[in-house]
Design an enzyme around this catalytic site. Structure first.
Site, PDB file in Angstrom:
ATOM      1  N   TYR A   1      -6.928  10.146   4.516  1.00  0.00           N
ATOM      2  CA  TYR A   1      -5.571  10.503   4.117  1.00  0.00           C
ATOM      3  C   TYR A   1      -5.659  11.518   2.975  1.00  0.00           C
ATOM      4  O   TYR A   1      -6.731  11.966   2.608  1.00  0.00           O
ATOM      5  CB  TYR A   1      -4.781   9.246   3.723  1.00  0.00           C
ATOM      6  CG  TYR A   1      -4.372   8.391   4.909  1.00  0.00           C
ATOM      7  CD1 TYR A   1      -4.822   8.661   6.204  1.00  0.00           C
ATOM      8  CD2 TYR A   1      -3.517   7.315   4.753  1.00  0.00           C
ATOM      9  CE1 TYR A   1      -4.437   7.882   7.285  1.00  0.00           C
ATOM     10  CE2 TYR A   1      -3.120   6.532   5.830  1.00  0.00           C
ATOM     11  CZ  TYR A   1      -3.591   6.820   7.096  1.00  0.00           C
ATOM     12  OH  TYR A   1      -3.198   6.049   8.163  1.00  0.00           O
TER      13      TYR A   1
ATOM     14  N   ARG B   1      -8.718  -8.219  10.244  1.00  0.00           N
ATOM     15  CA  ARG B   1      -8.643  -8.730  11.617  1.00  0.00           C
ATOM     16  C   ARG B   1      -8.801 -10.243  11.717  1.00  0.00           C
ATOM     17  O   ARG B   1      -8.131 -10.888  12.528  1.00  0.00           O
ATOM     18  CB  ARG B   1      -9.702  -8.030  12.479  1.00  0.00           C
ATOM     19  CG  ARG B   1      -9.315  -6.608  12.792  1.00  0.00           C
ATOM     20  CD  ARG B   1     -10.484  -5.825  13.295  1.00  0.00           C
ATOM     21  NE  ARG B   1     -11.493  -5.646  12.249  1.00  0.00           N
ATOM     22  CZ  ARG B   1     -12.628  -4.991  12.399  1.00  0.00           C
ATOM     23  NH1 ARG B   1     -12.915  -4.469  13.575  1.00  0.00           N
ATOM     24  NH2 ARG B   1     -13.463  -4.849  11.396  1.00  0.00           N
TER      25      ARG B   1
ATOM     26  N   GLN C   1       0.840  -1.192   0.000  1.00  0.00           N
ATOM     27  CA  GLN C   1       0.000   0.000   0.000  1.00  0.00           C
ATOM     28  C   GLN C   1       0.881   1.250   0.000  1.00  0.00           C
ATOM     29  O   GLN C   1       1.823   1.337   0.781  1.00  0.00           O
ATOM     30  CB  GLN C   1      -0.812  -0.045   1.283  1.00  0.00           C
ATOM     31  CG  GLN C   1      -1.832   1.028   1.387  1.00  0.00           C
ATOM     32  CD  GLN C   1      -2.717   0.808   2.597  1.00  0.00           C
ATOM     33  OE1 GLN C   1      -2.258   0.937   3.722  1.00  0.00           O
ATOM     34  NE2 GLN C   1      -3.956   0.472   2.370  1.00  0.00           N
TER      35      GLN C   1
HETATM   36  C1  LIG Z   1      -4.392  -3.349  13.405  1.00  0.00           C
HETATM   37  C2  LIG Z   1      -4.921  -2.747  12.148  1.00  0.00           C
HETATM   38  C3  LIG Z   1      -4.092  -1.981  11.327  1.00  0.00           C
HETATM   39  C4  LIG Z   1      -4.580  -1.434  10.130  1.00  0.00           C
HETATM   40  N1  LIG Z   1      -3.733  -0.754   9.295  1.00  0.00           N
HETATM   41  C5  LIG Z   1      -4.176  -0.313   8.100  1.00  0.00           C
HETATM   42  C6  LIG Z   1      -3.292   0.296   7.169  1.00  0.00           C
HETATM   43  O1  LIG Z   1      -2.087   0.434   7.386  1.00  0.00           O
HETATM   44  N2  LIG Z   1      -3.823   0.738   6.009  1.00  0.00           N
HETATM   45  C7  LIG Z   1      -5.152   0.579   5.699  1.00  0.00           C
HETATM   46  O2  LIG Z   1      -5.597   0.993   4.643  1.00  0.00           O
HETATM   47  N3  LIG Z   1      -6.002  -0.004   6.552  1.00  0.00           N
HETATM   48  C8  LIG Z   1      -5.541  -0.466   7.724  1.00  0.00           C
HETATM   49  N4  LIG Z   1      -6.407  -1.125   8.573  1.00  0.00           N
HETATM   50  C9  LIG Z   1      -7.812  -1.328   8.146  1.00  0.00           C
HETATM   51  C10 LIG Z   1      -7.977  -2.675   7.450  1.00  0.00           C
HETATM   52  O3  LIG Z   1      -7.258  -2.760   6.253  1.00  0.00           O
HETATM   53  C11 LIG Z   1      -9.455  -2.916   7.106  1.00  0.00           C
HETATM   54  O4  LIG Z   1      -9.860  -1.895   6.243  1.00  0.00           O
HETATM   55  C12 LIG Z   1     -10.354  -2.936   8.341  1.00  0.00           C
HETATM   56  O5  LIG Z   1      -9.725  -3.599   9.434  1.00  0.00           O
HETATM   57  C13 LIG Z   1     -11.674  -3.645   8.039  1.00  0.00           C
HETATM   58  O6  LIG Z   1     -11.453  -4.972   7.614  1.00  0.00           O
HETATM   59  P1  LIG Z   1     -11.629  -6.246   8.607  1.00  0.00           P
HETATM   60  O7  LIG Z   1     -13.000  -6.146   9.184  1.00  0.00           O
HETATM   61  O8  LIG Z   1     -11.448  -7.430   7.728  1.00  0.00           O
HETATM   62  O9  LIG Z   1     -10.577  -6.144   9.668  1.00  0.00           O
HETATM   63  C14 LIG Z   1      -5.928  -1.645   9.764  1.00  0.00           C
HETATM   64  C15 LIG Z   1      -6.752  -2.419  10.599  1.00  0.00           C
HETATM   65  C16 LIG Z   1      -6.270  -2.965  11.772  1.00  0.00           C
HETATM   66  C17 LIG Z   1      -7.178  -3.801  12.617  1.00  0.00           C
END
Ligand SMILES: Cc1cc2nc3c(=O)[nH]c(=O)nc-3n(C[C@H](O)[C@H](O)[C@H](O)COP(=O)(O)O)c2cc1C
Length: 389
Positions: free
Chosen positions: A155, A331, A86
């Site tokens: 962002y 997650r 990314q």
């Molecule tokens: C610990 C953590 C770190 C994350 N870091 C980023 C990141 O660096 N860039 C980004 O676009 N999204 C980041 N996210 C968001 C995830 O990519 C995703 O959009 C969000 O967790 C929803 O998806 P999920 O329900 O499958 O976790 C992060 C999420 C978590 C939990």
């Protein structure tokens, strides 16, 4: 590019690029995710320039990193998975104490925690567009299969798309077409830099979760413009962001105390005052962005990646049946990095992540699920071995 299945590991900032370098921990993290069965893993937030960093120790994509990045790519390829990274510029979410420069955005303003960001000049805009192109070339040179342009989460690109953050009266603000100009120019610069060497994905903001912010009535026409440009291979659909109302992006339990502990000391008093308002709770719901994403599916023909609260095999199957080309999971895979292998073999049909969101505040010290034993935490266990404690 052909992927071995339809599941992509969504970017979860690893907190393992110590001093902006690829570490053995970062390699272990992605090798483990790759071995767990996903089609493609995503190296989380890498800045396109020193000024684009949102936190200390983030990688800044520059040619000197190519040999290190190549080691990471080879480790993931060795497990039969593809790898994406990314690329972002944090803009208003930028941390000026880290970057030693002013946080930038489409228009000036203050974050809910009182940090300031500043309107970008035309020269700033042109520089950031060029930085995205140069960063993409670094990733292509290192052998990545895909690059992901961060167009979400408040962002800098999202700040141009959003009527709340963009109050410009020049060619970069106002109409939908003008607010779409910055993401389109960036997608064009990235495509020109990598030609057809890598796939180009955008993590695309459908709605930014703030009052008077970006909604589908604007983001769908913007996506259509991007589709017509032909610069992108897929959109990964997201919403919400880190500047305001962060739980809109995550849903589930609010780890307020743990989150406050990650803030710089100067911001903690402000957080104590506005913490509840800054982080209102949204109940977790399986596939929580699906209804919004369906409207994108109806409006577009390009490949789409469904994201947000995907935990179950029947959600994945239903998404593919509805015409989404891939799903992305964050997650659930932090909790169980081998979940996809176990779903494929029929051992399980859903993950066990409980959305306590306590992984979120671990991002500055080696991201992990707090419910996993220390020895099972991808990447973190390497740091433990290396430091002996
Ligand atoms: C610990 C953590 C770190 C994350 N870091 C980023 C990141 O660096 N860039 C980004 O676009 N999204 C980041 N996210 C968001 C995830 O990519 C995703 O959009 C969000 O967790 C929803 O998806 P999920 O329900 O499958 O976790 C992060 C999420 C978590 C939990």
């Amino acid at each position: 590019m052909t992927l071995r299945n339809r599941v992509i590991k969504a970017a979860t900032f690893e907190g393992m690029s110590y001093r902006g370098q690829v570490t053995d921990a970062l390699i272990d993290f992605h090798r483990t995710v790759a071995a767990g069965g996903v089609a493609m893993t995503t190296v989380a937030y890498c800045a396109v320039s020193p000024a684009g960093r949102g936190a200390p120790n983030e990688m800044v994509l520059r040619p000197e990193l190519v040999p290190q990045l190549r080691r990471l790519v080879e480790a993931v390829h060795g497990e039969g998975a593809a790898i994406s990274a990314q690329m972002g510029h944090a803009g208003p979410v930028g941390n000026s104490r880290v970057t030693k420069s002013r946080a930038l955005a489409a228009s000036s303003g203050f974050s809910p925690l009182g940090t300031r960001y500043h309107e970008m000049s035309t020269a700033d805009i042109e520089r950031v567009i060029a930085d995205f192109g140069a960063a993409a070339k670094v990733l292509a040179d290192a052998g990545f299969d895909a690059v992901e342009i961060h167009m979400g989460h408040h962002y800098v690109i999202n700040s141009f798309m959003s009527p709340k953050f963009n109050r410009r009266t020049d060619d970069w603000g106002g109409s939908i077409e003008n607010r779409a100009r910055f993401p389109r120019e960036i997608a064009r610069a990235v495509r020109e830099a990598v030609a057809d060497r890598v796939a180009v994905i955008a993590k695309f903001e459908m709605l930014d979760g703030v009052p008077k912010g970006l909604g589908l009535e604007d983001s769908i026409p913007m996506a259509r413009l991007l589709e017509a440009d032909g610069t992108l291979d897929a959109l990964e659909l997201t919403g919400g962001g880190s500047l305001a109302n962060p739980m809109f992006l995550f849903r589930g339990d609010v780890p307020r105390k743990e989150f406050a502990a990650t803030l710089p000391a100067v911001l903690r008093p402000a957080f104590r005052l506005v913490g509840k308002r800054f982080m209102p709770e949204y109940p977790f719901e399986e596939g929580y962005f699906r209804d919004d994403a369906r409207k994108f599916r109806e409006a577009l023909t390009m490949p789409l990646i469904l994201l947000g609260g995907i935990n179950r095999l029947d959600t994945i199957d239903a998404a593919l049946d509805e015409g989404f080309d891939f799903v992305a999971m964050g997650r659930a895979l932090l909790r169980e990095p081998d979940l996809i292998n176990r779903m494929s073999s029929g051992t399980v049909s859903e993950g066990i992540c409980i959305h306590c969101n306590k992984c979120m505040p671990t991002i500055y010290r080696g991201t992990h699920c707090v419910l996993l034993d220390a020895a099972d935490r991808p990447g973190v266990r390497v740091a433990i071995t290396a430091t002996g404690g």
